[in-house]
Design a protein around this motif. Structure first.
Motif, PDB file in Angstrom:
ATOM      1  N   GLY A  20       0.733  -1.302   0.019  1.00  0.00           N
ATOM      2  CA  GLY A  20       0.140  -0.024   0.099  1.00  0.00           C
ATOM      3  C   GLY A  20       0.841   1.293  -0.211  1.00  0.00           C
ATOM      4  O   GLY A  20       1.991   1.401   0.298  1.00  0.00           O
ATOM      5  N   MET A  21       0.247   2.513  -0.508  1.00  0.00           N
ATOM      6  CA  MET A  21       0.826   3.561  -0.460  1.00  0.00           C
ATOM      7  C   MET A  21       1.161   4.264   0.803  1.00  0.00           C
ATOM      8  O   MET A  21       0.430   3.929   1.781  1.00  0.00           O
ATOM      9  CB  MET A  21       0.051   4.576  -1.237  1.00  0.00           C
ATOM     10  CG  MET A  21       0.629   5.990  -1.609  1.00  0.00           C
ATOM     11  SD  MET A  21      -0.645   7.023  -2.771  1.00  0.00           S
ATOM     12  CE  MET A  21      -0.992   5.771  -3.925  1.00  0.00           C
ATOM     13  N   ARG A  22       2.356   4.949   1.092  1.00  0.00           N
ATOM     14  CA  ARG A  22       2.576   5.339   2.431  1.00  0.00           C
ATOM     15  C   ARG A  22       1.627   6.398   2.762  1.00  0.00           C
ATOM     16  O   ARG A  22       1.118   7.362   2.045  1.00  0.00           O
ATOM     17  CB  ARG A  22       3.871   6.216   2.364  1.00  0.00           C
ATOM     18  CG  ARG A  22       5.086   5.235   2.084  1.00  0.00           C
ATOM     19  CD  ARG A  22       6.561   5.636   2.074  1.00  0.00           C
ATOM     20  NE  ARG A  22       6.811   6.626   3.359  1.00  0.00           N
ATOM     21  CZ  ARG A  22       7.495   7.482   3.738  1.00  0.00           C
ATOM     22  NH1 ARG A  22       8.615   7.681   2.733  1.00  0.00           N
ATOM     23  NH2 ARG A  22       7.697   8.160   4.786  1.00  0.00           N
ATOM     24  N   PHE A  23       1.372   6.297   3.844  1.00  0.00           N
ATOM     25  CA  PHE A  23       0.113   7.234   4.462  1.00  0.00           C
ATOM     26  C   PHE A  23       0.475   8.676   4.144  1.00  0.00           C
ATOM     27  O   PHE A  23      -0.499   9.583   3.793  1.00  0.00           O
ATOM     28  CB  PHE A  23      -0.170   7.309   5.808  1.00  0.00           C
ATOM     29  CG  PHE A  23      -0.990   8.244   6.546  1.00  0.00           C
ATOM     30  CD1 PHE A  23      -2.398   7.706   6.610  1.00  0.00           C
ATOM     31  CD2 PHE A  23      -0.723   9.186   7.421  1.00  0.00           C
ATOM     32  CE1 PHE A  23      -3.577   8.540   6.784  1.00  0.00           C
ATOM     33  CE2 PHE A  23      -1.612   9.852   7.981  1.00  0.00           C
ATOM     34  CZ  PHE A  23      -3.226   9.580   7.766  1.00  0.00           C
ATOM     35  N   LYS A  24       1.723   9.304   4.569  1.00  0.00           N
ATOM     36  CA  LYS A  24       1.970  10.500   4.039  1.00  0.00           C
ATOM     37  C   LYS A  24       1.877  10.940   2.662  1.00  0.00           C
ATOM     38  O   LYS A  24       1.436  12.112   2.326  1.00  0.00           O
ATOM     39  CB  LYS A  24       3.157  10.823   4.765  1.00  0.00           C
ATOM     40  CG  LYS A  24       3.335  11.001   6.044  1.00  0.00           C
ATOM     41  CD  LYS A  24       4.752  11.392   6.703  1.00  0.00           C
ATOM     42  CE  LYS A  24       5.027  11.407   8.045  1.00  0.00           C
ATOM     43  NZ  LYS A  24       6.416  11.815   8.481  1.00  0.00           N
ATOM     44  N   VAL A  25       2.270  10.132   2.006  1.00  0.00           N
ATOM     45  CA  VAL A  25       2.080  10.416   0.446  1.00  0.00           C
ATOM     46  C   VAL A  25       0.445  10.501  -0.055  1.00  0.00           C
ATOM     47  O   VAL A  25       0.155  11.186  -0.770  1.00  0.00           O
ATOM     48  CB  VAL A  25       2.608   9.210  -0.427  1.00  0.00           C
ATOM     49  CG1 VAL A  25       2.674   9.534  -1.927  1.00  0.00           C
ATOM     50  CG2 VAL A  25       4.263   9.367   0.002  1.00  0.00           C
ATOM     51  N   ARG A  26      -0.076   9.375   0.567  1.00  0.00           N
ATOM     52  CA  ARG A  26      -1.680   9.255   0.189  1.00  0.00           C
ATOM     53  C   ARG A  26      -2.323  10.615   0.631  1.00  0.00           C
ATOM     54  O   ARG A  26      -3.126  11.393  -0.194  1.00  0.00           O
ATOM     55  CB  ARG A  26      -2.426   8.223   0.808  1.00  0.00           C
ATOM     56  CG  ARG A  26      -3.674   7.857   0.395  1.00  0.00           C
ATOM     57  CD  ARG A  26      -4.108   6.761   0.906  1.00  0.00           C
ATOM     58  NE  ARG A  26      -3.405   5.719   1.323  1.00  0.00           N
ATOM     59  CZ  ARG A  26      -3.815   4.817   2.088  1.00  0.00           C
ATOM     60  NH1 ARG A  26      -5.151   4.574   2.629  1.00  0.00           N
ATOM     61  NH2 ARG A  26      -2.992   3.800   2.648  1.00  0.00           N
ATOM     62  N   VAL A  27      -2.035  11.204   2.028  1.00  0.00           N
ATOM     63  CA  VAL A  27      -2.742  12.512   2.227  1.00  0.00           C
ATOM     64  C   VAL A  27      -2.234  13.493   1.532  1.00  0.00           C
ATOM     65  O   VAL A  27      -3.227  14.518   1.321  1.00  0.00           O
ATOM     66  CB  VAL A  27      -2.137  12.706   3.881  1.00  0.00           C
ATOM     67  CG1 VAL A  27      -2.702  13.871   4.471  1.00  0.00           C
ATOM     68  CG2 VAL A  27      -2.958  11.507   4.725  1.00  0.00           C
ATOM     69  N   MET A  28      -1.024  13.963   1.055  1.00  0.00           N
ATOM     70  CA  MET A  28      -0.445  14.789   0.446  1.00  0.00           C
ATOM     71  C   MET A  28      -1.129  14.748  -1.135  1.00  0.00           C
ATOM     72  O   MET A  28      -1.422  15.948  -1.431  1.00  0.00           O
ATOM     73  CB  MET A  28       1.175  14.526   0.123  1.00  0.00           C
ATOM     74  CG  MET A  28       1.791  15.145   1.454  1.00  0.00           C
ATOM     75  SD  MET A  28       3.709  14.742   1.037  1.00  0.00           S
ATOM     76  CE  MET A  28       3.841  16.145  -0.186  1.00  0.00           C
TER      77      MET A  28
END
Length: 360
Positions: free
Chosen positions: A142-150
Motif C-alpha cells: 500500500g501507498m505510504r500514508f503521508k504520500v496518500r494524504v499529500m
C-alpha cells in the motif's frame, strides 16, 4: 413548472435505469478479471498501523482478505464515467436529439465532482494495485500514508481553487444564520473538510457495509441539490446511486468483491465536494454521521493507545468493535444502514428548517 418537474423525474429515472444496465453488463467482465488475476491481498493483516496485533480483525477477515478481490469500486466510477461521457458526446454530436437531453455534464455543477471522482478513484486504484502486489512500506503493501494524504490534499486544493477562483465562491452557509463571507479562508476550510471526509474511507470492509451506508447519504444530498435548483447535479447523484445499487447487488453477503480504495476514496472525497457545491457543508457531519463515527473511532483508538497505552474499543474502526462483541456481520451491516438512513433524514429535516428560517 409542473411539466418541468415531471421531465426531471423522467430524466432521472432513465439515467438510473441506464446506469444500472451498464453496471450489470460490466459486472461479469470485472469479476472475471479480478478473480483471474487474483486481485486480493497476498497475506492477511495481522497488525494495525501502529504495529499492534489485530486479533479480532484477523479472526474475522483473514480468509476474506486473501480470497475476495479488491477494486470492486471500479464498477462504480467506471460506470458513472461511461454514462456521463456517452450522453455528453451525444449532446455535442447530435444536440437536437432526444438523448442529448440526458446530458448532465456542466461547468458550474458537475465538472468538479466528476474530476474529483475520477482523480481520487485513480489514486485509490494505485493504492489497491500496490496492496495486491504487496508493494509499499506497510505490511501487506500500500501507498505510504503521508504520500496518500499529500495527494488527497492536492486534489482538495485544486477543487478549492476552482470554487474560489473560477466559480468565485467565498462564503459558507451557517444553519439558522445565513451565508458568512470568509474570503481566502474558504480554501483552507475546503481542504480540511475533504481530508476529514476522506479519513472516513475506513467504512469499507464488511459485506454490503460501504454501499448501504453511502446510498442514503448521496440520496439526501441529491434532495438538497434539487431544492437548490442544481438539476445537473441531481442527475449526477442519480447516476451515483444507480452505480451504488448495482455494486450493492454483488457486494451483499457473500460479497463477490470489495470496493477497495479505488471505490471508497473517490466516493468520500466527491461527497465533500458536493457538500460545498450545494453550500451545505455544515450538514455533512449529520447526514454522514456513520462515516464520522467510523473515522472518529480510529482517531480515538490510535490516540488512546499512544497516550494512555490502552484501547477504547476492542478494535477499530468501530464496526470491528461490534464484531468483537459477538455481533453477526449481517447485524452490523444492516444496523449501520438503518443508522445512516436515520441521520440522513435528520440532516435533511434540519437543512430545510434552517433554509426556511433563512428565507423568511
Amino acid at each position: 413548472m409542473y411539466q418541468t418537474h415531471i421531465s426531471l423525474i423522467l430524466k432521472n429515472l432513465f439515467l438510473f435505469a441506464s446506469t444500472f444496465a451498464v453496471a450489470i453488463a460490466m459486472a461479469p467482465v470485472l469479476t472475471k478479471y479480478l478473480y483471474e488475476y487474483k486481485c486480493w491481498k497476498k497475506k492477511p493483516r495481522t497488525t494495525s498501523s501502529d504495529g499492534s496485533a489485530t486479533p479480532i480483525v484477523t479472526a474475522h477477515h483473514a480468509v476474506k482478505e486473501v480470497s475476495t478481490p479488491r477494486m470492486g469500486g471500479i464498477l462504480i466510477w467506471a460506470t458513472i464515467l461511461i454514462v456521463a461521457a456517452f450522453f455528453y458526446i451525444v449532446s455535442l454530436i447530435w444536440p437536437d436529439s432526444s438523448l442529448s437531453k440526458f446530458n448532465f455534464v456542466s461547468r458550474s455543477e458537475t465538472w468538479l465532482p466528476l474530476f474529483t471522482l475520477f482523480s481520487a478513484s485513480i489514486l485509490g486504484l494505485v493504492d489497491d494495485l500496490m496492496v495486491i502486489a504487496d508493494k509499499g512500506k506497510y505490511i501487506g503493501g500500500g501507498m505510504r500514508f503521508k504520500v496518500r494524504v499529500m495527494l488527497v490534499a492536492l486534489i482538495a486544493f485544486l477543487g478549492a481553487w476552482w470554487f474560489n477562483v473560477k466559480l468565485e465562491w467565498s462564503s459558507i452557509f451557517i444553519p439558522f444564520y445565513g451565508n458568512l463571507e470568509i474570503g481566502p479562508l474558504y480554501i483552507i476550510i475546503f481542504i480540511l473538510v475533504v481530508l476529514a471526509t476522506y479519513s472516513s474511507s475506513v467504512v469499507d470492509g464488511l459485506d454490503g457495509l460501504s454501499a448501504g451506508v453511502m446510498l442514503p447519504i448521496f440520496l439526501a444530498f441529491g434532495v438538497i441539490a434539487y431544492s437548490n435548483g442544481f438539476y445537473d447535479l441531481v442527475a449526477f447523484h442519480t447516476v451515483i446511486i444507480g452505480a451504488l445499487v448495482t455494486y450493492l447487488w454483488f457486494n451483499v453477503h457473500p460479497a463477490r468483491f470489495y470496493m477497495g480504495e479505488t471505490g471508497i476514496m473517490g466516493l468520500t472525497i466527491t461527497l465533500a465536494v458536493i457538500a460545498f457545491l450545494t453550500n451545505s457543508v455544515f450538514f455533512l457531519p449529520i447526514i454522514a454521521f456513520v462515516l464520522v463515527a467510523e473515522s472518529a473511532s480510529v482517531i480515538i483508538q490510535l490516540t488512546s493507545k499512544k497516550i494512555f497505552k490502552r484501547k477504547v474499543f476492542l478494535a477499530a474502526p468501530i464496526h470491528h468493535h461490534f464484531q468483537g462483541l459477538g455481533w453477526q456481520e449481517s447485524q452490523i451491516t444492516m444496523r449501520f444502514w438503518i443508522i445512516s438512513a436515520m441521520f440522513s433524514i435528520l440532516g435533511l429535516v434540519i437543512f430545510f428548517l434552517a433554509k426556511f428560517k433563512y428565507l423568511i
